[in-house]
Design an enzyme around this catalytic site. Sequence first.
Site, PDB file in Angstrom:
ATOM      1  N   ASP A 132       0.835  -1.204   0.000  1.00 34.55           N
ATOM      2  CA  ASP A 132       0.000   0.000   0.000  1.00 34.55           C
ATOM      3  C   ASP A 132       0.867   1.250   0.000  1.00 34.55           C
ATOM      4  O   ASP A 132       2.012   1.236   0.465  1.00 34.55           O
ATOM      5  CB  ASP A 132      -0.953  -0.001   1.201  1.00 34.55           C
ATOM      6  CG  ASP A 132      -0.244  -0.052   2.547  1.00 34.55           C
ATOM      7  OD1 ASP A 132       0.769  -0.769   2.651  1.00 34.55           O
ATOM      8  OD2 ASP A 132      -0.706   0.618   3.497  1.00 34.55           O
ATOM      9  N   GLU A 142       0.125  -0.928   5.962  1.00 33.76           N
ATOM     10  CA  GLU A 142       1.208  -0.300   6.717  1.00 33.76           C
ATOM     11  C   GLU A 142       1.034   1.205   6.767  1.00 33.76           C
ATOM     12  O   GLU A 142       1.296   1.830   7.793  1.00 33.76           O
ATOM     13  CB  GLU A 142       2.559  -0.649   6.084  1.00 33.76           C
ATOM     14  CG  GLU A 142       3.766  -0.381   6.975  1.00 33.76           C
ATOM     15  CD  GLU A 142       4.283   1.055   6.904  1.00 33.76           C
ATOM     16  OE1 GLU A 142       5.038   1.456   7.808  1.00 33.76           O
ATOM     17  OE2 GLU A 142       3.926   1.781   5.956  1.00 33.76           O
TER      18      GLU A 142
END
Length: 382
Positions: A73, A138
Amino acid sequence: MTDTMSSKTLQLAMELISRASVTPADEGCQELLIRHLQPLGFTVERLRFGEVDNIWLRKGDRAPVLAFAGHTDVVPAGPEEQWDNPPFQPAIIAGMLHGRGAADMKGSLAAMVTACEDFLLAHPGHRGSIAFLITSDEEGQAVNGTVKVIEHLQARREHINWCLVGEPSSTLTVGDVVKNGRRGSLHGYLIVKGIQGHVAYPQLARNPVHEVAPAIAELTREQWDNGNEFFPPTSFQIWQIQAGTGASNVIPGECQVNFNFRFSPEVTAEQLRTRVTAVLDRHQLDYEIDWHLSGQPFLTRPGELLTATCQAICDVTGQNPALSTGGGTSDGRFVAPTGAQVVELGPVNATIHKVNECVRAEDLETLREIYTGILTRLLADE
């Protein structure tokens, strides 16, 4: 030496960047990694928690286990009109790979994969195991990502010995800094209560802004600890103060103060909470406070992983890296409590989270060589 502009590392990085995986979306990045790693003999576990995709890939069933950890991400691109090139259309401009995630951390993911390809070609009978722990959570809440995968592994007593996190650790050149630990992070959300009233009649109101101000001043002057040889002193920072109704003639009834501690192992989160509430109580404030602990501090002391990492960097770049525990938090905070040695090594971090995020294209090849060197030192055939 591989031609940088046609290297497999660069091509994979560009494929990853072209997927707009804004947290917590993965947009097929993990499946792309699987397509590269499964043919090399990695078993694949797809682990979805909530709306978050995670994968655990492992080649080998023996200890020691070297795990590459990372995330697919990325943060939002921001105003796309301010980018020189569309953020999810990777491009090489003057030798720099541009695109959201180039530095944080799709370039690292690509280098990890191609390093494994190179290592396994040279050492098909390697000792121990190689693993990948990849999440799409994250940059966001980080509640259904690495922490959940670690819990899943611990439940079946699967242990990581060494963990190499691909966060962009470098400052000026690849490998000049290695993170061998991180500070803890503790958030405080304080609401100080007063009595709302007219600014012309302060005797009929109680201004919470005025009441909390001396306490804020005391907290900002406090010396929380002195740090140690590995960590700087604990830092207290207010990141938001909010009060008022929007009307200029109204004394507010509440004041919200949000703050953060980045703390060293010389003080605990519980000690920080106790000391803050003691200050607030001493100033006789009417308040409520909520706490959120994002992560405990951790430190990897000199050992096999740090030695292999520093030697590999020196062999490839000719420089000895500096060790650092500075910066923000990383998913290493979820791995370290299991007893694993954890280090962070990735590209230069000058443009992370910025418009026009980029890395030197040739740096990804340098990173691949370093990762290959680490694998060789730790897991080459006995």
